[in-house]
Design an enzyme around this catalytic site. Structure first.
Site, short mmCIF file in Angstrom:
data_model
loop_
_atom_site.label_atom_id
_atom_site.label_comp_id
_atom_site.label_asym_id
_atom_site.label_seq_id
_atom_site.Cartn_x
_atom_site.Cartn_y
_atom_site.Cartn_z
N ALA A 63 0.87 -1.18 0.00
CA ALA A 63 0.00 0.00 0.00
C ALA A 63 0.90 1.22 0.00
O ALA A 63 2.10 1.12 0.27
CB ALA A 63 -0.85 -0.02 1.27
N GLY A 102 0.59 -5.05 0.84
CA GLY A 102 -0.60 -4.98 -0.01
C GLY A 102 -0.36 -5.55 -1.40
O GLY A 102 -1.31 -6.00 -2.06
N GLU A 105 -0.84 -9.16 -0.99
CA GLU A 105 -2.28 -9.35 -0.73
C GLU A 105 -3.08 -9.27 -2.03
O GLU A 105 -4.02 -10.02 -2.26
CB GLU A 105 -2.78 -8.31 0.29
N GLU A 125 4.38 -5.68 7.01
CA GLU A 125 3.63 -4.64 7.73
C GLU A 125 4.03 -4.51 9.19
O GLU A 125 4.00 -3.42 9.76
CB GLU A 125 2.12 -4.92 7.63
C1 3H9 Z 1 0.68 -2.27 3.46
O1 3H9 Z 1 0.83 -2.75 2.37
C2 3H9 Z 1 -0.60 -2.31 4.21
C3 3H9 Z 1 -1.60 -3.30 3.67
O2 3H9 Z 1 -1.42 -4.56 4.25
C4 3H9 Z 1 -3.01 -2.92 4.02
C5 3H9 Z 1 -3.59 -1.69 3.48
C6 3H9 Z 1 -5.05 -1.55 3.79
N1 3H9 Z 1 4.65 3.44 0.02
O3 3H9 Z 1 13.29 1.57 0.07
P1 3H9 Z 1 13.71 2.32 -1.13
C7 3H9 Z 1 9.42 4.81 -1.36
S1 3H9 Z 1 1.93 -1.43 4.25
C8 3H9 Z 1 5.15 4.65 -0.26
O4 3H9 Z 1 14.78 3.33 -0.99
P2 3H9 Z 1 14.80 -0.06 -2.33
C9 3H9 Z 1 10.55 5.09 -0.38
O5 3H9 Z 1 10.14 5.94 0.65
C10 3H9 Z 1 3.28 -1.49 3.11
N2 3H9 Z 1 6.44 4.86 -0.59
O6 3H9 Z 1 14.05 1.35 -2.36
C11 3H9 Z 1 11.58 5.73 -1.30
O7 3H9 Z 1 11.23 7.08 -1.49
P3 3H9 Z 1 12.33 8.20 -1.71
C12 3H9 Z 1 3.96 -2.80 3.11
C13 3H9 Z 1 7.26 3.82 -0.63
O8 3H9 Z 1 14.97 -0.44 -3.73
C14 3H9 Z 1 11.39 4.98 -2.61
O9 3H9 Z 1 10.08 4.41 -2.54
N3 3H9 Z 1 5.12 -2.74 2.28
C15 3H9 Z 1 6.81 2.52 -0.32
O10 3H9 Z 1 15.98 0.01 -1.43
C16 3H9 Z 1 12.38 3.86 -2.83
O11 3H9 Z 1 12.37 3.01 -1.68
C17 3H9 Z 1 6.32 -2.39 2.77
O12 3H9 Z 1 6.49 -2.16 3.94
C18 3H9 Z 1 5.45 2.35 0.01
N4 3H9 Z 1 4.93 1.14 0.29
O13 3H9 Z 1 13.79 -1.06 -1.63
C19 3H9 Z 1 7.46 -2.33 1.77
N5 3H9 Z 1 7.85 1.65 -0.43
O14 3H9 Z 1 13.09 7.78 -2.94
C20 3H9 Z 1 8.19 -1.05 1.92
C21 3H9 Z 1 8.91 2.39 -0.80
O15 3H9 Z 1 11.56 9.44 -1.85
N6 3H9 Z 1 9.22 -0.86 0.94
N7 3H9 Z 1 8.55 3.70 -0.92
O16 3H9 Z 1 13.17 8.16 -0.47
C22 3H9 Z 1 10.42 -1.50 0.98
O17 3H9 Z 1 10.66 -2.36 1.80
C23 3H9 Z 1 11.45 -1.10 -0.04
O18 3H9 Z 1 11.10 0.16 -0.53
C24 3H9 Z 1 11.63 -2.08 -1.22
C25 3H9 Z 1 12.60 -1.42 -2.25
C26 3H9 Z 1 12.23 -3.37 -0.71
C27 3H9 Z 1 10.33 -2.33 -1.92
#
Ligand code: 3H9
Length: 695
Positions: A63, A102, A105, A125
């Site tokens: 999400a 998400g 999901e 999450e």
């Molecule tokens: C969820 O899904 C809830 C649901 O269950 C229910 C809903 C009802 N959203 O980490 P990076 C941005 S909760 C917004 O440096 P990498 C990040 O801030 C979510 N922004 O890249 C950064 O911005 P900036 C569950 C996001 O290649 C840029 O993207 N999912 C999100 O080292 C690059 O990110 C997670 O917790 C997001 N979801 O790693 C996964 N994700 O460039 C969270 C990233 O401005 N994400 N950004 O600083 C990660 O773990 C890593 O970003 C990922 C890539 C492994 C995907």
């Protein structure tokens, strides 16, 4: 502008592609057209099957976290998945990169999942203080079985495709181009001409579940949660998948999610998620600054720190020239490194082959000339200015032009060290935390003359070797140890005034720290601080006499506590209490009862105050950097978001008032509120938005 969602056709298979860089998060501008695509394709008689894929570097990574805490625009993710799941033609998610939160999901809303060989799938999450809120805690146990799902959901750690295939989460691994393989797979399913069950109807694994075994696992995990609400909610929700119907369990999951997402713990953990990424953006180091190439590292000193640093490089695949004074010291250092890897092998986290590959990346040396081909050299010798300067003088003579010269120091002036070279622009501080191969934090100390590309190199290198970097300025102890010093001083005063080590430590444990200061001293070894104090001509009223008695902590079975028969459990020691009493009497201090509240205020608030001074002086670029230092290097509870985030939760006005009170009572500088805190208290501003005070 590219569209966030496009639909293309490959014969009778429709391919929906999500394109929302950088990580294809499910923002409103994705959800809305995605819903339209689902509805259109569902009703289109010429479509036999649907593939859901993503452009760019990854499948949907979750999400959109930036939308949390704001009113959710419809359709929400749950509605989207419910619509997808009701489509009767075969639906196939084509997964590359990371299908997270998400994103996974959403993929679970499809009948099938086809993944690229390198893909990873997970529900992280919990790391944001949440539980998967769009059916993940129910559909994942349906597919993998509740015990496996519990582990994945509560740890938040993604799994690889082999494990996903084995457990039934993934139906096929693409051999060759992913989307083509997914189309092929979808077409083959459509050709079978039957209806496939949605995941919500595949209850066999939860019906066969062993509830008692599940409860045992869940209880173990709850013990480790240390006051965090999310892991407990995750476990309860997975349990509901076993005991309740799908719709009942889904409704409960929603209830838990709504509660967590609006709570302080999740706000704190979301703050840390963005803070970690923000810390990598350093003033004066733009995206146009290219890092230098690092093919080989040199590490000077094979002791505890040097060995740990060398292991970090090797773990990141970078060969290391390890230099010591003589071959005996090298033998000892490498034997310890080998032993550490052997422990990982015995625990199953490293294979014998990987261990052998890592050991082969070390080159032994006792001659500085061998460092000539290193692109970065980190010295981890004795923490003394004269010694460090001598090492840098030698390095200056042998290192190739453009090599980065780094000093691993916890306190010393990097600018002064740089003067012993003719290339201060290449000199930088790297403060690793012990054990350096385990601890995530890396304080990168920027000297006055450190070149921007040196910082860019360290930032990218840190990521490669699995560290969380924070760039800090030069001052005694930088961010972490400087703030720690104010806490340490006050902890000893509290003992003299009437508290006991276990009472102080309990206040810390109740706050959520892994342990309090006195247990920490005993674990690290009291002799370390003692040696450090002696070299600075300083003393400690309680810790010094303990050391003089040979009470160095756990390793000698005695320190601030007793550790009987090799136990690691601290037992209060009447001898220590007597020593504290005696020292208090010698100083004319009347010991009194000290409340938990007083302990908390007098240890935590001076740290926050020092953090604010650090911000005023520009030693840290932003308050969130300070939070990253403390949560990654010192065990500050993540559910409280770091000292500066916590300060805002607690109320800066209250903190200033209590600091002033303690300053009045003790006269100590650590309690004198910083100008920044006073300004924020007056204006009602925050560290990230310091409004001007009303005139
Ligand atoms: C969820 O899904 C809830 C649901 O269950 C229910 C809903 C009802 N959203 O980490 P990076 C941005 S909760 C917004 O440096 P990498 C990040 O801030 C979510 N922004 O890249 C950064 O911005 P900036 C569950 C996001 O290649 C840029 O993207 N999912 C999100 O080292 C690059 O990110 C997670 O917790 C997001 N979801 O790693 C996964 N994700 O460039 C969270 C990233 O401005 N994400 N950004 O600083 C990660 O773990 C890593 O970003 C990922 C890539 C492994 C995907």
């Amino acid at each position: 502008m590219t569209k966030s969602v496009t639909t293309t056709r490959n014969g009778d298979v429709a391919v929906i592609t999500i394109d929302n860089p950088p990580v294809n998060a499910l923002s409103f501008h994705v959800r809305e057209p995605l819903m339209e695509a689902f509805e259109a394709l569902r009703d289109d008689a010429s479509v036999a099957a649907i593939v859901l894929a993503c452009a760019g570097r990854t499948f949907v990574a979750g999400a959109d976290i930036t939308e949390f805490g704001k009113p959710m625009q419809q359709p929400d993710l749950r509605a989207l998945i419910a619509t997808l799941e009701k489509i009767e033609k075969p639906t196939v998610a084509a997964i590359h990169g990371t299908a997270l939160g998400g994103g996974l999901e959403l993929a679970l809303g499809c009948h099938f999942r086809v993944a690229d060989k390198a893909a990873r799938l997970g529900l992280p999450e919990v790391k944001l203080g949440l539980l998967p809120g769009a059916g993940g805690t129910i559909r994942l146990p349906y597919l993998l079985g509740p015990q496996k799902a519990l582990k994945i959901i509560v740890s938040g750690t993604p799994i690889g495709v082999a494990e996903a295939l084995d457990g039934g989460l993934v139906d096929a691994i693409a051999d060759g181009e992913l989307v083509a393989a997914a189309i092929e797979f979808a077409r083959a399913r459509a050709a079978e001409g039957k209806k496939f069950p949605a995941v919500r109807d595949r209850r066999d694994k939860v019906e066969q579940a062993d509830l008692a075994a599940f409860d045992k696992d869940a209880a173990e995990l709850a013990k480790k949660a240390r006051g965090l609400e999310a892991p407990v909610a995750c476990a309860q929700s997975v349990r509901n998948a076993i005991t309740l119907t799908f719709d009942e369990a889904l409704a409960k999951e929603r209830e838990y999610f709504v509660k967590l997402v609006s709570g302080d713990q999740s706000r704190a953990q979301r703050h840390l998620f963005f803070a970690e990424r923000e810390a990598a953006k350093v003033p004066g180091v733009g995206k146009d600054v290219a890092p230098r190439e690092i093919r080989r590292a040199g590490v000077i000193g094979a002791g505890t720190m040097g060995g740990g640093i060398a292991m970090s490089f090797v773990n990141g695949g970078i060969p290391v020239t390890l230099l010591e004074m003589n071959s005996e010291a090298l033998d000892r250092g490498l034997a310890t490194i080998e032993k550490n890897y052997a422990i990982s092998v015995s625990r199953g986290s490293l294979s014998e082959e990987a261990k052998a590959r890592r050991m082969a990346l070390f080159t032994r040396s006792t001659d500085y000339a061998d460092l000539a081909d290193c692109d970065i050299v980190i010295e981890a010798v004795f923490e003394e200015m004269a010694v460090k300067k001598e090492v840098f003088g030698k390095l200056d003579k042998v290192a190739k032009p453009g090599a980065i010269l780094a000093t691993n120091t916890s306190y010393l002036d990097v600018d002064e060290i740089a003067t012993s070279t003719g290339r201060p622009q290449d000199v930088v501080g790297t403060h690793f935390f012990s054990p350096a191969n385990v601890m995530k934090l890396l304080e990168i100390v920027r000297g006055k003359k450190t070149a921007p590309d040196v910082l860019a190199t360290l930032l990218s290198l840190a990521k490669k070797i699995g560290k969380v970097p924070v760039v800090v300025g030069v001052c005694h102890g930088f961010v972490g140890n400087r703030m720690l010093a104010s806490r340490s001083e006050e902890s000893e005063s509290l003992l003299l005034e009437g508290a006991t080590p276990s009472q102080v430590d309990k206040v810390f444990a109740d706050f959520g720290w892994p342990m309090g200061p006195f247990q920490m001293y005993d674990l690290a070894g009291l002799d370390i601080g003692w040696r450090n104090r002696k070299s600075l001509g300083k003393t400690a009223i309680i810790a010094d006499p303990l050391c003089e008695q040979g009470r160095f902590g756990q390793k000698t079975g005695k320190g601030f506590y007793l550790y009987e028969n090799g136990s690691r459990t601290p037992t209060p020691d009447p001898e220590v209490e007597k020593l504290i009493d005696d020292k208090a009497r010698e100083r004319g201090i009347n010991r009194r009862t000290i409340s938990a509240e007083e302990i908390a205020e007098r240890t935590l608030y001076p740290m926050i105050n020092e953090g604010a001074k650090i911000l005023e002086e520009g030693i840290a670029a932003r308050a969130s950097d300070v939070d990253i230092v403390w949560t990654n290097g010192y065990g500050f509870p993540i559910g409280k978001g770091g000292p500066m985030f916590f300060a805002e939760l607690e109320g800066i006005g209250k903190i200033v008032e209590r600091l002033e009170y303690w300053h009045g009572r003790t006269g100590k500088d650590i309690f004198k509120p910083s100008a920044l805190l006073k300004k924020l208290a007056a204006s009602g501003g925050s560290f990230s938005d310091p409004k001007e005070a009303a005139a």
